[in-house]
Design a protein around this motif. Structure first.
Motif, PDB file in Angstrom:
ATOM      1  N   ARG A  81       0.840  -1.195   0.000  1.00 61.62           N
ATOM      2  CA  ARG A  81       0.000   0.000   0.000  1.00 61.62           C
ATOM      3  C   ARG A  81       0.877   1.247   0.000  1.00 61.62           C
ATOM      4  O   ARG A  81       1.914   1.306   0.660  1.00 61.62           O
ATOM      5  N   GLY A  82       0.463   2.247  -0.732  1.00 65.56           N
ATOM      6  CA  GLY A  82       1.254   3.448  -0.907  1.00 65.56           C
ATOM      7  C   GLY A  82       2.051   3.436  -2.201  1.00 65.56           C
ATOM      8  O   GLY A  82       2.578   4.461  -2.615  1.00 65.56           O
ATOM      9  N   THR A  83       2.129   2.255  -2.851  1.00 62.95           N
ATOM     10  CA  THR A  83       2.870   2.147  -4.111  1.00 62.95           C
ATOM     11  C   THR A  83       2.055   2.695  -5.272  1.00 62.95           C
ATOM     12  O   THR A  83       2.606   3.311  -6.191  1.00 62.95           O
ATOM     13  N   VAL A  84       0.748   2.461  -5.251  1.00 60.50           N
ATOM     14  CA  VAL A  84      -0.116   2.929  -6.336  1.00 60.50           C
ATOM     15  C   VAL A  84      -1.066   3.994  -5.807  1.00 60.50           C
ATOM     16  O   VAL A  84      -1.332   4.078  -4.602  1.00 60.50           O
ATOM     17  N   ASP A  85      -1.593   4.782  -6.723  1.00 58.81           N
ATOM     18  CA  ASP A  85      -2.546   5.829  -6.382  1.00 58.81           C
ATOM     19  C   ASP A  85      -3.907   5.183  -6.140  1.00 58.81           C
ATOM     20  O   ASP A  85      -4.518   4.620  -7.046  1.00 58.81           O
ATOM     21  N   GLU A  86      -4.400   5.273  -4.895  1.00 59.40           N
ATOM     22  CA  GLU A  86      -5.658   4.615  -4.564  1.00 59.40           C
ATOM     23  C   GLU A  86      -6.865   5.354  -5.132  1.00 59.40           C
ATOM     24  O   GLU A  86      -7.991   4.861  -5.047  1.00 59.40           O
ATOM     25  N   ALA A  87      -6.632   6.528  -5.725  1.00 60.01           N
ATOM     26  CA  ALA A  87      -7.710   7.215  -6.442  1.00 60.01           C
ATOM     27  C   ALA A  87      -7.903   6.653  -7.845  1.00 60.01           C
ATOM     28  O   ALA A  87      -8.879   6.985  -8.513  1.00 60.01           O
ATOM     29  N   HIS A  88      -6.991   5.804  -8.281  1.00 59.62           N
ATOM     30  CA  HIS A  88      -7.123   5.207  -9.607  1.00 59.62           C
ATOM     31  C   HIS A  88      -8.418   4.386  -9.647  1.00 59.62           C
ATOM     32  O   HIS A  88      -8.695   3.602  -8.730  1.00 59.62           O
ATOM     33  N   PRO A  89      -9.227   4.523 -10.690  1.00 58.76           N
ATOM     34  CA  PRO A  89     -10.548   3.878 -10.693  1.00 58.76           C
ATOM     35  C   PRO A  89     -10.516   2.364 -10.671  1.00 58.76           C
ATOM     36  O   PRO A  89     -11.521   1.732 -10.335  1.00 58.76           O
ATOM     37  N   ARG A  90      -9.386   1.750 -11.003  1.00 58.45           N
ATOM     38  CA  ARG A  90      -9.312   0.286 -10.983  1.00 58.45           C
ATOM     39  C   ARG A  90      -8.798  -0.264  -9.660  1.00 58.45           C
ATOM     40  O   ARG A  90      -8.710  -1.484  -9.493  1.00 58.45           O
ATOM     41  N   PHE A  91      -8.457   0.616  -8.717  1.00 51.02           N
ATOM     42  CA  PHE A  91      -7.933   0.146  -7.437  1.00 51.02           C
ATOM     43  C   PHE A  91      -9.085  -0.314  -6.549  1.00 51.02           C
ATOM     44  O   PHE A  91     -10.048   0.432  -6.320  1.00 51.02           O
ATOM     45  N   LEU A  92      -8.965  -1.540  -6.001  1.00 54.13           N
ATOM     46  CA  LEU A  92     -10.033  -2.131  -5.195  1.00 54.13           C
ATOM     47  C   LEU A  92      -9.585  -2.515  -3.792  1.00 54.13           C
ATOM     48  O   LEU A  92     -10.244  -3.314  -3.129  1.00 54.13           O
ATOM     49  N   GLY A  93      -8.473  -1.968  -3.329  1.00 53.72           N
ATOM     50  CA  GLY A  93      -8.094  -2.185  -1.941  1.00 53.72           C
ATOM     51  C   GLY A  93      -7.080  -3.289  -1.743  1.00 53.72           C
ATOM     52  O   GLY A  93      -6.349  -3.676  -2.654  1.00 53.72           O
ATOM     53  N   LEU A  94      -7.059  -3.813  -0.522  1.00 55.01           N
ATOM     54  CA  LEU A  94      -6.073  -4.816  -0.132  1.00 55.01           C
ATOM     55  C   LEU A  94      -6.599  -6.216  -0.389  1.00 55.01           C
ATOM     56  O   LEU A  94      -7.798  -6.470  -0.392  1.00 55.01           O
ATOM     57  N   SER A  95      -5.664  -7.133  -0.575  1.00 55.99           N
ATOM     58  CA  SER A  95      -6.001  -8.511  -0.910  1.00 55.99           C
ATOM     59  C   SER A  95      -6.067  -9.382   0.339  1.00 55.99           C
ATOM     60  O   SER A  95      -5.789  -8.952   1.454  1.00 55.99           O
TER      61      SER A  95
END
Length: 572
Positions: free
Chosen positions: A242-256
């Motif tokens: 977490r923190g590596t990608v922009d969590e505002a990106h529309p394809r981001f769905l959180g932690l696994s």
């Protein structure tokens, strides 16, 4: 590096000179009582972050390394000083954090005589570090510290150990050659035409990118997001990614894995290819997952999992992602896949808005208040216990572009986040660092609040107070174990808020208006003061899906962890 040939009054002065030449400006630790290290630090203009406890020092150094991407330097004494630091070395190893450990040791002529604090430190340390050496002759000091530095950063980063026995403290050290330039590490990568990895990605119709901690500092140019756009992949991270990608990106769905929310789970379980970028695919990262094809990318072959079918690539994650993006070609993704990803994202956002509203869970409302109060480039430092695991759930405190996140490794050593926050703040001057921790972890590391004050780190500690070790108590209650015999928490509530001229302290009721209390705390942080907000919570304030013995959370858990005791987080 360079520098004129010279003679030093002892090994510590030689090492300090090397550190300056290597671009180091900060050393963490608690030195041996001969204090020769401090004289060397003073004479070479280094910053010494003096901690009250070697474990806290090791955690702070690890936090510095994870946040900065550069090696941290940890200096300790010998014997029990080394064993006190072992938990921190375990965290650094599992977190792939480059930490150069400099330790004192028993003088060569005194070994085997039951000398004061004598210990075979190399045997104790070797299982936890990538490289370990003891120097007995002053002529070998320059070469040894150069090798240690290279070992910390080349290949898979991690902790390394260099022991300088007491007899070298005042033995003249001659450096006959200039300091060597740092080793150049190639990140170039190119796929062959018949690459199985490229073929798998081109054939995927429902792809997922799983971004682990090995991708940290490898996505400054948003290569991962570009690959997601090109392939139509949904994006997840492990906790440490977490923190590596922009969590505002529309394809981001959180932690696994353990932290997967139901809306995102619908997408994860239907994926036909998981592209794992810099993850070791530990238990908590993939808990509850099926066994799709997994394209694994890691810098070290030893970090590739043998538990999943699919192609494997060894290389720098950033370079491999760029090569995948170039080679992917036209996406074969199903048209409905993007719609499902969009729908899952919308459901996650709606869930978070509802939880943050009136009548929502108190800790979810607190996280929403923090999100409103904190700047976009904040750095969240976490523990891994019970109530504090709300912060792992997306999007309750989302990470926008430029935000940072530091979490414990799979070991989840108790107190890591609370102590690491000091090193994170030193590595990120000018950014607001928030440690979201439980009272069990905070109590263990609070002796070093004075260190944060002295260094003017301005860390904000949000301390969730349930009276001790909430995770263990929740498990004990569900198993019908009587609290009068097996109690892990007390009912005393948050500690009283003393008048403290150094540390700003206040109590925050998460069920009320948090804004004025947060504003006062952040104003103190802006002046360099450490701020501590005590937040009373109940065991019932646990995040959804993590409170049952038999349910979304695996049981029995390993012993350990934050408000659990060390043992169950996730590291990529």
């Amino acid at each position: 590096m360079s520098g004129a040939v010279r003679t030093y009054p002892g090994a510590w002065h030689a090492v300090a000179d090397f550190l300056v030449a290597a671009g180091v400006d900060t050393v963490f630790g608690l030195p041996s009582d001969d204090l020769l290290l401090l004289a060397a630090v003073r004479d070479h203009g280094l910053r010494m972050v003096l901690c009250r406890d070697q474990r806290n020092a090791a955690f702070a150094a690890t936090g510095y390394a994870l946040q900065s991407g550069r090696p941290a330097v940890l200096a300790v004494g010998k014997g029990p000083a080394v064993t006190n630091a072992l938990t921190g070395l375990l965290e650094a190893s599992c977190s792939a954090a480059p930490v150069l450990v400099l330790a004192s040791g028993t003088a060569a002529h005194a070994r085997g005589t039951a000398a004061f604090q004598e210990l075979d430190q190399l045997s104790v340390v070797r299982p936890l570090v990538g490289w370990a050496e003891r120097v007995d002759h002053p002529d070998r000091v320059p070469g040894a510290v150069e090798r240690a530095w290279t070992a910390a950063v080349a290949g898979r980063p991690g902790p390394v150990y260099l022991e300088l026995p007491d007899h070298l403290g005042t033995a003249p050290v001659e450096r006959s050659l200039p300091w060597s330039a740092p080793a150049e590490v190639s990140t170039a990568f190119r796929f062959e035409q018949d690459s199985a990895a490229v073929a798998a990605l081109r054939a995927a119709r429902r792809p997922v990118l799983l971004v682990g901690g090995g991708a940290r500092h490898r996505n400054a140019d948003r290569r991962v997001e570009r690959l997601a756009d090109r392939t139509g992949a949904a994006v997840f991270t492990t906790a440490s990614g977490r923190g590596t990608v922009d969590e505002a990106h529309p394809r981001f769905l959180g932690l696994s894995g353990l932290y997967l929310r139901p809306a995102a789970e619908k997408v994860w379980h239907d994926a036909d290819l998981v592209v794992a970028l810099g993850s070791r695919l530990e238990e908590t990262a993939v808990f509850g997952a099926g066994v799709p094809t997994v394209l694994q990318v890691n810098i070290d072959a030893c970090d590739l999992s043998a538990s999943f079918p699919g192609p494997r690539v060894v290389g720098d994650v950033g370079a491999v992602v760029a090569a995948l993006d170039e080679a992917a070609g036209g996406a074969a993704v199903e048209p409905e896949w993007g719609e499902r990803v969009d729908a899952a994202r919308a459901e996650l956002d709606a869930e978070a808005r509802t939880a943050a509203g009136p009548g929502g869970p108190p800790v979810a409302r607190l996280l929403a208040a923090l999100d409103r109060a904190l700047p976009a480039d904040r750095v969240l430092v976490q523990e891994n216990g019970l109530t504090d695991m709300w912060s792992y759930l997306f999007p309750y405190l989302p990470g926008r572009a430029g935000a940072g996140s530091i979490v414990p490794s799979e070991q989840t050593s108790l107190g890591f986040g609370a102590a690491a926050a000091t090193g994170v703040a030193i590595a990120a001057p000018g950014r607001r660092v928030v440690a979201f921790v439980g009272d069990g972890a905070f109590a263990l590391t609070s002796a070093d609040l004075v260190t944060g004050h002295r260094e003017r780190t301005g860390v904000l500690y949000v301390v969730l107070c349930n009276g001790g070790y909430g995770w263990l108590q929740s498990q004990a209650d569900q198993r019908g174990l009587q609290r009068d015999r097996f109690g892990f928490v007390t009912d005393a509530g948050p500690p009283p808020v003393p008048a403290d001229p150094t540390v700003h302290r206040a109590t925050l009721d998460p069920r009320g208006d948090a804004a004025p209390v947060l504003a006062a705390a952040l104003a103190a942080c802006a002046r360099g003061r450490t701020s501590v907000l005590y937040v009373p919570v109940d065991l019932t304030d646990a995040p959804p899906g993590l409170s049952e013995v038999d349910g979304d959370f695996p049981a029995p858990r390993p012993e350990g962890g934050h408000d659990r005791t060390p043992g169950n987080g996730e590291r990529a």
